[in-house]
Scaffold this motif. Structure first.
Motif, PDB file in Angstrom:
ATOM      1  N   LEU A 121       0.814  -1.215   0.000  1.00 34.68           N
ATOM      2  CA  LEU A 121       0.000   0.000   0.000  1.00 34.68           C
ATOM      3  C   LEU A 121       0.850   1.268   0.000  1.00 34.68           C
ATOM      4  O   LEU A 121       0.329   2.365   0.211  1.00 34.68           O
ATOM      5  N   ARG A 122       2.119   1.134  -0.267  1.00 37.13           N
ATOM      6  CA  ARG A 122       3.011   2.294  -0.397  1.00 37.13           C
ATOM      7  C   ARG A 122       3.763   2.149  -1.717  1.00 37.13           C
ATOM      8  O   ARG A 122       4.618   1.288  -1.854  1.00 37.13           O
ATOM      9  N   MET A 123       3.389   2.949  -2.695  1.00 39.78           N
ATOM     10  CA  MET A 123       3.986   2.797  -4.018  1.00 39.78           C
ATOM     11  C   MET A 123       5.490   3.042  -3.969  1.00 39.78           C
ATOM     12  O   MET A 123       5.960   4.013  -3.381  1.00 39.78           O
ATOM     13  N   GLU A 124       6.226   2.134  -4.601  1.00 37.45           N
ATOM     14  CA  GLU A 124       7.673   2.266  -4.732  1.00 37.45           C
ATOM     15  C   GLU A 124       7.999   2.497  -6.205  1.00 37.45           C
ATOM     16  O   GLU A 124       7.432   1.838  -7.086  1.00 37.45           O
ATOM     17  N   ARG A 125       8.911   3.428  -6.458  1.00 34.88           N
ATOM     18  CA  ARG A 125       9.358   3.660  -7.836  1.00 34.88           C
ATOM     19  C   ARG A 125      10.759   3.101  -8.014  1.00 34.88           C
ATOM     20  O   ARG A 125      11.688   3.454  -7.269  1.00 34.88           O
ATOM     21  N   ASP A 126      10.900   2.214  -8.967  1.00 35.35           N
ATOM     22  CA  ASP A 126      12.190   1.630  -9.321  1.00 35.35           C
ATOM     23  C   ASP A 126      12.454   1.968 -10.784  1.00 35.35           C
ATOM     24  O   ASP A 126      11.999   1.264 -11.681  1.00 35.35           O
ATOM     25  N   ASP A 127      13.150   3.077 -11.015  1.00 37.43           N
ATOM     26  CA  ASP A 127      13.361   3.596 -12.363  1.00 37.43           C
ATOM     27  C   ASP A 127      11.994   3.868 -12.998  1.00 37.43           C
ATOM     28  O   ASP A 127      11.242   4.693 -12.515  1.00 37.43           O
ATOM     29  N   GLU A 128      11.630   3.145 -14.044  1.00 33.53           N
ATOM     30  CA  GLU A 128      10.337   3.371 -14.705  1.00 33.53           C
ATOM     31  C   GLU A 128       9.217   2.501 -14.134  1.00 33.53           C
ATOM     32  O   GLU A 128       8.063   2.644 -14.516  1.00 33.53           O
ATOM     33  N   ARG A 129       9.557   1.604 -13.227  1.00 31.74           N
ATOM     34  CA  ARG A 129       8.542   0.736 -12.629  1.00 31.74           C
ATOM     35  C   ARG A 129       7.864   1.431 -11.455  1.00 31.74           C
ATOM     36  O   ARG A 129       8.529   2.043 -10.620  1.00 31.74           O
ATOM     37  N   LEU A 130       6.533   1.257 -11.384  1.00 38.71           N
ATOM     38  CA  LEU A 130       5.730   1.772 -10.285  1.00 38.71           C
ATOM     39  C   LEU A 130       5.090   0.571  -9.613  1.00 38.71           C
ATOM     40  O   LEU A 130       4.199  -0.078 -10.178  1.00 38.71           O
ATOM     41  N   ILE A 131       5.559   0.240  -8.415  1.00 38.80           N
ATOM     42  CA  ILE A 131       5.231  -1.019  -7.760  1.00 38.80           C
ATOM     43  C   ILE A 131       4.242  -0.761  -6.633  1.00 38.80           C
ATOM     44  O   ILE A 131       4.461   0.108  -5.782  1.00 38.80           O
ATOM     45  N   GLY A 132       3.153  -1.510  -6.616  1.00 39.60           N
ATOM     46  CA  GLY A 132       2.173  -1.379  -5.545  1.00 39.60           C
ATOM     47  C   GLY A 132       0.915  -2.157  -5.872  1.00 39.60           C
ATOM     48  O   GLY A 132       0.644  -2.488  -7.040  1.00 39.60           O
ATOM     49  N   LEU A 133       0.133  -2.457  -4.852  1.00 39.65           N
ATOM     50  CA  LEU A 133      -1.098  -3.223  -5.037  1.00 39.65           C
ATOM     51  C   LEU A 133      -2.093  -2.414  -5.851  1.00 39.65           C
ATOM     52  O   LEU A 133      -2.488  -1.316  -5.449  1.00 39.65           O
ATOM     53  N   GLY A 134      -2.489  -2.940  -7.007  1.00 43.26           N
ATOM     54  CA  GLY A 134      -3.410  -2.237  -7.888  1.00 43.26           C
ATOM     55  C   GLY A 134      -2.741  -1.332  -8.895  1.00 43.26           C
ATOM     56  O   GLY A 134      -3.433  -0.663  -9.667  1.00 43.26           O
ATOM     57  N   ALA A 135      -1.407  -1.305  -8.941  1.00 45.07           N
ATOM     58  CA  ALA A 135      -0.708  -0.414  -9.867  1.00 45.07           C
ATOM     59  C   ALA A 135      -1.111  -0.686 -11.305  1.00 45.07           C
ATOM     60  O   ALA A 135      -1.324   0.244 -12.096  1.00 45.07           O
ATOM     61  N   ALA A 136      -1.212  -1.966 -11.680  1.00 41.10           N
ATOM     62  CA  ALA A 136      -1.618  -2.323 -13.041  1.00 41.10           C
ATOM     63  C   ALA A 136      -3.107  -2.640 -13.115  1.00 41.10           C
ATOM     64  O   ALA A 136      -3.748  -2.354 -14.128  1.00 41.10           O
ATOM     65  N   ASP A 137      -3.653  -3.214 -12.060  1.00 39.67           N
ATOM     66  CA  ASP A 137      -5.042  -3.689 -12.056  1.00 39.67           C
ATOM     67  C   ASP A 137      -5.809  -3.025 -10.923  1.00 39.67           C
ATOM     68  O   ASP A 137      -5.956  -3.607  -9.849  1.00 39.67           O
ATOM     69  N   MET A 138      -6.414  -1.841 -11.105  1.00 42.73           N
ATOM     70  CA  MET A 138      -6.295  -1.035 -12.286  1.00 42.73           C
ATOM     71  C   MET A 138      -6.238   0.447 -11.973  1.00 42.73           C
ATOM     72  O   MET A 138      -6.755   1.276 -12.682  1.00 42.73           O
ATOM     73  N   LYS A 139      -5.601   0.745 -10.826  1.00 43.16           N
ATOM     74  CA  LYS A 139      -5.524   2.141 -10.417  1.00 43.16           C
ATOM     75  C   LYS A 139      -4.605   2.950 -11.330  1.00 43.16           C
ATOM     76  O   LYS A 139      -4.798   4.157 -11.506  1.00 43.16           O
ATOM     77  N   GLY A 140      -3.606   2.284 -11.936  1.00 37.97           N
ATOM     78  CA  GLY A 140      -2.760   2.985 -12.889  1.00 37.97           C
ATOM     79  C   GLY A 140      -3.537   3.502 -14.084  1.00 37.97           C
ATOM     80  O   GLY A 140      -3.223   4.572 -14.632  1.00 37.97           O
ATOM     81  N   SER A 141      -4.568   2.777 -14.499  1.00 33.33           N
ATOM     82  CA  SER A 141      -5.399   3.233 -15.614  1.00 33.33           C
ATOM     83  C   SER A 141      -6.176   4.489 -15.238  1.00 33.33           C
ATOM     84  O   SER A 141      -6.378   5.381 -16.069  1.00 33.33           O
ATOM     85  N   ILE A 142      -6.627   4.564 -13.982  1.00 35.26           N
ATOM     86  CA  ILE A 142      -7.326   5.782 -13.552  1.00 35.26           C
ATOM     87  C   ILE A 142      -6.385   6.969 -13.664  1.00 35.26           C
ATOM     88  O   ILE A 142      -6.754   8.032 -14.181  1.00 35.26           O
TER      89      ILE A 142
END
Length: 441
Positions: A121-142
């Motif tokens: 529940l705390r987004m981590e950024r690793d270069d271009e990666r954005l890591i976290g629960l729901g990052a791809a499915d599907m809060k990143g789309s919002i």
């Protein structure tokens, strides 16, 4: 032809807006971090009100009016079931007289599984990666779509549609998903982009249905030292062993049922599935366990009937537990998504062109395939009688969706934002816009 309608003008405006998106993506990344920090995991789904409040804050500067619509408790509540809390959906709209285009997002995630190396529940950024629960499915789309709408406002892109943002609950296997309720209430536009899909060059062919069934086996608790004596309680876990073995046999039989849906490129045919998804029982070593609770997940192909698939499991449960004296068994359906039938329709060619614009795909790269993963849009098709559903999103095979380390990337957020902006733009490919009069296309 007016200057604002000329291809050169629109090319320039869209190029400017695309540059604006790339230059302002860090704002979208920050918003994604705020979204991930709100726990909307289902089950139980306790964070929907808090998430709706965050979304109201984010869409208000874009001129959207928001309305919360809760699914009535009588439709989703199951005693001792996994769901709890208000099922709060949010509709954000702004009307100008243009045709409406629904932009659908489910706001729930699966619970964080064991194995996360970071705080889910705390987004981590690793270069271009954005890591976290729901990052791809599907809060990143919002985050991507809000970025696209801000670019349209900042760069003066004229839109062909009035966007209707649909932020919905309980897609992750719920009994009564929010989009189902909205569709049954006549609150869903006829033309919808669903972002619960892929960033790949894909044309959706539909998907399986699923249901989740809880089985509760009731024994009798006594002191563990009395458990092996005559009349010494009834061990619910041991009594469940014949059922677990019988379900393993059924699992193998179910897996032989292959669907005619085209599979993803390079993948085997899509087959039905039965999974033992969760198992809980017992309290301590000093007691004979009196309760075992098992969750069965069944993914059924469009060629199968829900009633038949459910009856088959219930028959196995009944037969495998009938020989244990004093054993009590109950079942409860706690989640159901219908299969989504072929969602093709007149808007798909333009959406493919927009995906090509955003992600750089050539027309010949697109392939049509279905999935054993599921969607809540089978309910929408049934409620509205409309089959067409456009599908996009941030899914890719390597993104650990539903797994530890789920992530999306900054370039994919930028590309999806550009794709959606192109699709919404009034002068993007008017020749294949089915909502324009024939004289303008």
């Amino acid at each position: 032809m007016s200057e604002a309608s000329s291809p050169r003008y629109q090319e320039t405006v869209l190029a400017q807006a695309g540059g604006w998106i790339a230059g302002h993506v860090d704002g979208a990344v920050a918003e994604l971090g705020r979204m991930i920090a709100v726990d909307t995991s289902f089950p139980p789904g306790l964070g929907y009100d808090d998430f709706a409040g965050l979304l109201e804050e984010l869409v208000a500067p874009l001129g959207f009016e928001s309305e919360r619509v809760a699914v009535p408790e009588a439709l989703w509540y199951v005693p001792h079931g996994p769901a709890a809390g208000a099922r709060t959906n949010l509709i954000a709209s702004r009307a100008s007289g243009r045709p409406a285009c629904g932009l659908y997002f489910h706001v729930d995630t699966v619970p964080a599984a064991a194995g996360w190396e970071t705080d889910p529940l705390r987004m981590e950024r690793d270069d271009e990666r954005l890591i976290g629960l729901g990052a791809a499915d599907m809060k990143g789309s919002i985050a991507a779509i809000l970025l696209a709408l801000r670019a349209a406002k900042a760069c003066g892109v004229e839109l062909a549609y009035d966007p209707v943002l649909l932020f919905c609950t309980d897609e992750e296997g719920g009994l009564y998903p929010g989009i189902r309720y909205l569709a049954e209430q006549g609150r869903v536009p006829g033309h919808i982009l669903n972002f619960n899909g892929s960033a790949e060059a894909r044309v959706w062919a539909g998907c399986f249905g699923l249901f989740n069934l809880i089985v509760r086996i009731h024994g009798q608790t006594v002191h563990a030292g009395e458990g092996n004596r005559r009349g010494g309680g009834l061990n619910a876990i041991e009594a469940a062993l014949p059922l677990l073995n019988a379900l393993a046999v059924l699992k193998a039989r179910v897996a032989t049922r292959v669907s005619a849906l085209p599979p993803p490129p390079g993948k085997p045919p899509l087959a039905a599935q039965l999974n033992l998804a969760a198992l809980q029982g017992g309290t301590a070593g000093g007691q004979v366990p009196a309760l075992l609770e098992l969750t069965i997940n069944r993914r059924y192909a469009p060629e199968e009937r829900f009633g038949d698939a459910l009856a088959e499991i219930e028959d196995v449960i009944r037969r495998s537990t009938a020989t244990v004296p004093g054993l009590s068994v109950e079942t409860a359906l706690v989640g159901h998504l219908m299969p989504t039938a072929d969602p093709s329709g007149p808007h798909w060619p333009r959406w493919q062109a927009a995906m090509g614009e955003g992600f750089g795909y050539a027309p010949g790269e697109f392939r049509k395939w279905g999935a054993a993963s599921c969607s809540d849009f089978g309910w929408v098709q049934r409620a509205t009688g409309r089959s067409e559903v456009l599908l996009g999103g941030l899914g890719r095979p390597d993104r650990n969706i539903h797994s530890p380390g789920e992530y999306t990337t900054v370039p994919d957020i930028v590309s999806l934002a550009k794709a959606v902006l192109a699709y919404l733009a009034a002068d993007f490919r008017p020749d294949i816009n089915p909502d324009l009069p024939t004289s303008q296309s």
